[in-house]
Design a protein around this motif. Structure first.
Motif, short mmCIF file in Angstrom:
data_model
loop_
_atom_site.label_atom_id
_atom_site.label_comp_id
_atom_site.label_asym_id
_atom_site.label_seq_id
_atom_site.Cartn_x
_atom_site.Cartn_y
_atom_site.Cartn_z
N THR A 1 0.80 -1.23 0.00
CA THR A 1 0.00 0.00 0.00
C THR A 1 0.83 1.28 0.00
N GLY A 2 2.12 1.17 0.32
CA GLY A 2 2.95 2.36 0.43
C GLY A 2 2.76 3.12 1.74
N LEU A 3 1.87 2.63 2.60
CA LEU A 3 1.65 3.29 3.89
C LEU A 3 2.80 2.98 4.84
N PRO A 4 3.00 3.81 5.86
CA PRO A 4 3.95 3.44 6.92
C PRO A 4 3.60 2.08 7.50
N ASN A 5 4.62 1.35 7.95
CA ASN A 5 4.38 0.05 8.56
C ASN A 5 4.35 0.18 10.08
N ARG A 6 4.29 -0.95 10.76
CA ARG A 6 4.18 -0.94 12.23
C ARG A 6 5.35 -0.21 12.88
N ALA A 7 6.57 -0.43 12.36
CA ALA A 7 7.75 0.20 12.96
C ALA A 7 7.67 1.72 12.90
N LEU A 8 7.30 2.24 11.72
CA LEU A 8 7.22 3.70 11.58
C LEU A 8 6.04 4.26 12.38
N LEU A 9 4.92 3.51 12.44
CA LEU A 9 3.80 3.98 13.25
C LEU A 9 4.21 4.12 14.71
N ASN A 10 4.94 3.12 15.23
CA ASN A 10 5.39 3.20 16.62
C ASN A 10 6.28 4.42 16.84
N GLU A 11 7.13 4.70 15.86
CA GLU A 11 8.00 5.87 15.95
C GLU A 11 7.19 7.16 15.97
N ARG A 12 6.20 7.24 15.04
CA ARG A 12 5.35 8.44 14.98
C ARG A 12 4.52 8.59 16.25
N LEU A 13 4.04 7.47 16.78
CA LEU A 13 3.25 7.52 18.01
C LEU A 13 4.09 8.04 19.17
N ASN A 14 5.33 7.56 19.27
CA ASN A 14 6.23 8.05 20.32
C ASN A 14 6.46 9.55 20.18
N GLU A 15 6.71 9.98 18.94
CA GLU A 15 6.94 11.41 18.70
C GLU A 15 5.72 12.23 19.07
N ALA A 16 4.53 11.75 18.66
CA ALA A 16 3.30 12.50 18.93
C ALA A 16 3.05 12.61 20.43
N GLY B 1 -0.40 -4.93 8.94
CA GLY B 1 -0.25 -6.28 8.44
C GLY B 1 -1.61 -6.88 8.18
N GLY B 2 -1.71 -7.77 7.19
CA GLY B 2 -2.98 -8.40 6.86
C GLY B 2 -4.01 -7.35 6.50
N ASP B 3 -5.18 -7.40 7.15
CA ASP B 3 -6.23 -6.42 6.88
C ASP B 3 -6.39 -5.46 8.05
N GLU B 4 -5.31 -5.22 8.78
CA GLU B 4 -5.36 -4.34 9.95
C GLU B 4 -4.58 -3.06 9.67
N PHE B 5 -5.21 -1.94 10.00
CA PHE B 5 -4.61 -0.62 9.85
C PHE B 5 -4.62 0.09 11.20
N ALA B 6 -3.86 1.17 11.30
CA ALA B 6 -3.86 1.98 12.52
C ALA B 6 -3.66 3.44 12.15
N ILE B 7 -4.23 4.32 12.96
CA ILE B 7 -4.13 5.76 12.72
C ILE B 7 -3.68 6.43 14.01
N VAL B 8 -2.67 7.27 13.91
CA VAL B 8 -2.31 8.17 15.00
C VAL B 8 -2.89 9.53 14.65
N GLN B 9 -3.83 10.00 15.44
CA GLN B 9 -4.52 11.27 15.20
C GLN B 9 -4.10 12.27 16.27
N ALA B 10 -3.33 13.27 15.86
CA ALA B 10 -2.83 14.24 16.84
C ALA B 10 -2.46 15.55 16.13
N PRO B 11 -2.65 16.68 16.81
CA PRO B 11 -3.25 16.80 18.14
C PRO B 11 -4.77 16.94 18.07
N LEU B 12 -5.43 16.69 19.21
CA LEU B 12 -6.88 16.84 19.32
C LEU B 12 -7.19 17.79 20.48
N ARG B 13 -8.36 18.44 20.36
CA ARG B 13 -8.82 19.30 21.45
C ARG B 13 -9.80 18.57 22.36
#
Length: 562
Positions: free
Chosen positions: A136-151, A208-220
């Motif tokens: 899909t060209g989307l970030p994978n689990r490793a990059l999501l974890n990195e972005r989540l830590n940063e957020a 992976g498989g048919d599972e996706f995740a979204i980090v949504q930040a910042p929120l009010r």
């Protein structure tokens, strides 16, 4: 694509500056005068490439290469060695230490530039693939974890962050029926739709498989997370056209909200996973927000699952038998085998507490095999031609080897096949599958009877009564319970019984608890009954006493006598 970053390491200032100027046309350059400075730079900033002079005083190029390759976060950086030493031994030592390639001084500037560009392209491609999903060209689990830590480190005291975990509903059936190439194109289409919902500050990843995740930040406020979850559900559920096929799927979403002082990313992801589990249990194509009690409920569920796994091995399960009565002859014609669990500390665990868990975890397969064997062994000791009915889940029918399990149980117990009845729910869904339909036909070829359990509910379909030779219909207890209070329930029982009688198929009314219900099912044409009016389920050793004491349904007032 961002400009690559290159570190040039050389103790000769003139050589270092010339190299840096050549590279500056297509990369950002940082200069280091010795190996120790270079190591410090590498540890504090991100570089795509390091160009290292091999001959430097004190901490030389070889020392730097070894340090970089031994560092857990730096070891993947490409290292190009520049050397004026033309002896093969020096070059071999550098390559053995981990250098990516080497160039000899004086440099051929045209070849030098081409070589550096090529290495940077390879480094970018390798780096991108390491943190992005290839399909899909989307970030994978490793990059999501990195972005989540940063957020989590960036959100302010008055801000929130949301993690959404998404699981496509019924995606497996697309792969199974239309093939994996279509499934892959569907995943790409879903990813494009979801990506269109993202802000610049959000991250969507394929886990992976048919599972996706979204980090949504910042929120009010949490409402923003709820709004995104609703939009994702509405977006994914819109039909797709792929290779001429119209496809409709859904998505279940679990959402966890984090504040400035929230626990770490692992806890947050786990919370979203718990909310996703609740969303799936709610019927799918919905979202659920994490609530603290979910954690306690999941711990209790895991404890029960572990206990159930042990129970299967320790033989804590037992079969109880509830009689089925032939209404025309007014006598017991057989028994249904029902699984009971005697937990050493919890006591008797009700079936509705562990059977769904067994189905979710796959434990229903070994439990089902044990049930078939034990029921056949017990029924073989009963007098005459009394039958035993065993519930078989769709998971068991789809599991390879069911026919062999049944055949072995019959052979081992010497029970005549006609005395074994397999009660199957969701038969309509099964007979639409050629593989499972073949399994059911093989079971009937053994001489085993097939019953449609809980008929009239769920996925029951009238069409398969014509397409598949069902031997018995069991009318769901919900209709029998309301037969004297609900005209709709009465009409359903009447219609099902008339349909079955017209096809020459016996009907068993389940859940008969009183004389009024018994008389009603008689009048509507049901041929058999089962329920507490005759007897509650009994352990195997009490079946003999029941057979000796009763020949048919008891009179009113003795509903649970045994």
């Amino acid at each position: 694509m961002r400009r690559p970053s290159v570190l040039v390491v050389d103790d000769d200032a003139f050589s270092r500056t010339v190299v840096a100027r050549k590279i500056a046309k297509f990369a950002d350059v940082v200069e280091a005068a010795d190996g120790l400075d270079a190591l410090s730079y590498l540890q504090t900033a991100d570089f795509d490439l390091a160009i290292v002079d091999l001959e430097m005083p004190n901490f030389d190029g070889l020392d730097l290469i070894r340090s970089v390759r031994g560092h857990p976060t730096l070891k993947h950086i490409p290292l190009i060695v520049l050397t004026g030493n033309e002896t093969r031994a020096a070059i071999d030592r550098a390559l053995a230490a981990g250098a990516t390639s080497f160039l000899l001084k004086p440099l051929d500037w045209s070849a030098f530039g081409e070589h550096i560009r090529h290495v940077l392209q390879l480094a970018h491609r390798a780096g991108h693939m390491a943190v992005h999903d290839n399909l899909t060209g989307l970030p994978n689990r490793a990059l999501l974890n990195e972005r989540l830590n940063e957020a989590l480190t960036r959100i302010g005291h008055d801000e929130l962050l949301a993690i959404h975990v998404l699981d496509l509903d019924h995606f497996k059936s697309v792969n199974d029926t239309l093939g994996h190439p279509v499934g892959d194109k569907l995943l790409q289409a879903v990813s494009r739709r979801l990506r269109a919902l993202m802000r610049d500050t959000d991250t969507i990843a394929r886990m992976g498989g048919d599972e996706f995740a979204i980090v949504q930040a910042p929120l009010r406020h949490p409402g923003e997370a709820e709004a995104l979850a609703r939009s994702a559900i509405d977006t994914v559920r819109e039909p797709y056209e792929i290779d001429g096929q119209n496809i409709s799927i859904g998505v279940s979403i679990g959402v966890a909200i984090a504040g400035h002082d929230t626990a770490g990313p692992e806890h947050l992801m786990r919370s979203a996973d718990l909310a996703l589990y609740r969303a799936k249990a709610a019927g799918r194509n919905v979202f659920r927000m994490f609530e603290p009690e979910m954690d306690a409920q999941m711990r209790a569920r895991r404890s029960l699952e572990n206990d159930l796994r042990r129970a299967v091995v320790a033989e804590e399960l037992e079969l109880y038998y509830q009689p089925v009565v032939n209404l025309e002859r007014n006598e017991i014609s057989g028994f249904e085998a029902l699984v009971r669990w005697h937990h050493p500390t919890r006591g008797l665990v009700p079936p509705d507490a562990f059977i769904p868990l067994a189905e979710e975890t796959g434990l229903i397969v070994p439990i089902g095999e044990w049930t078939i064997r034990r029921a056949c062994e017990t029924a073989a000791q009963w007098p005459g031609d009394l039958a035993v009915a065993v519930n078989v889940s769709t998971a068991q029918v789809r599991q390879p080897g069911l026919v062999q399990v049944v055949a072995a149980a019959l052979a081992g117990s010497r029970l005549h096949p006609s005395r074994l009845e397999l009660e199957i729910t969701e038969t309509a869904r099964l007979v639409d599958d050629d593989t499972t339909l073949a399994v059911l036909r093989q079971l009937r070829a053994l001489g085993v009877c097939i019953a449609a359990d809980d008929f009239g509910t769920g996925y029951s379909s009238l069409s398969y009564l014509r397409n598949f030779p069902i031997d018995r219909i069991k009318i769901d207890c919900s209709f029998v319970r309301d037969i004297n209070d609900s005209p709709a329930a009465l009409n359903i029982v009447r219609a099902l019984a008339a349909l079955a009688n017209g096809l020459g198929i016996p009907t068993t009314a389940e859940g008969v608890e009183n004389e009024a219900q018994l008389e009603s099912i008689r009048r509507q044409g049901c041929t058999e009954m089962q329920g507490f009016l005759m007897s509650e389920p009994l352990p195997a050793h009490e079946v003999g006493r029941l057979l000796a004491a009763k020949a048919g349904p008891p009179k009113a007032g003795s509903a649970n006598a045994a």
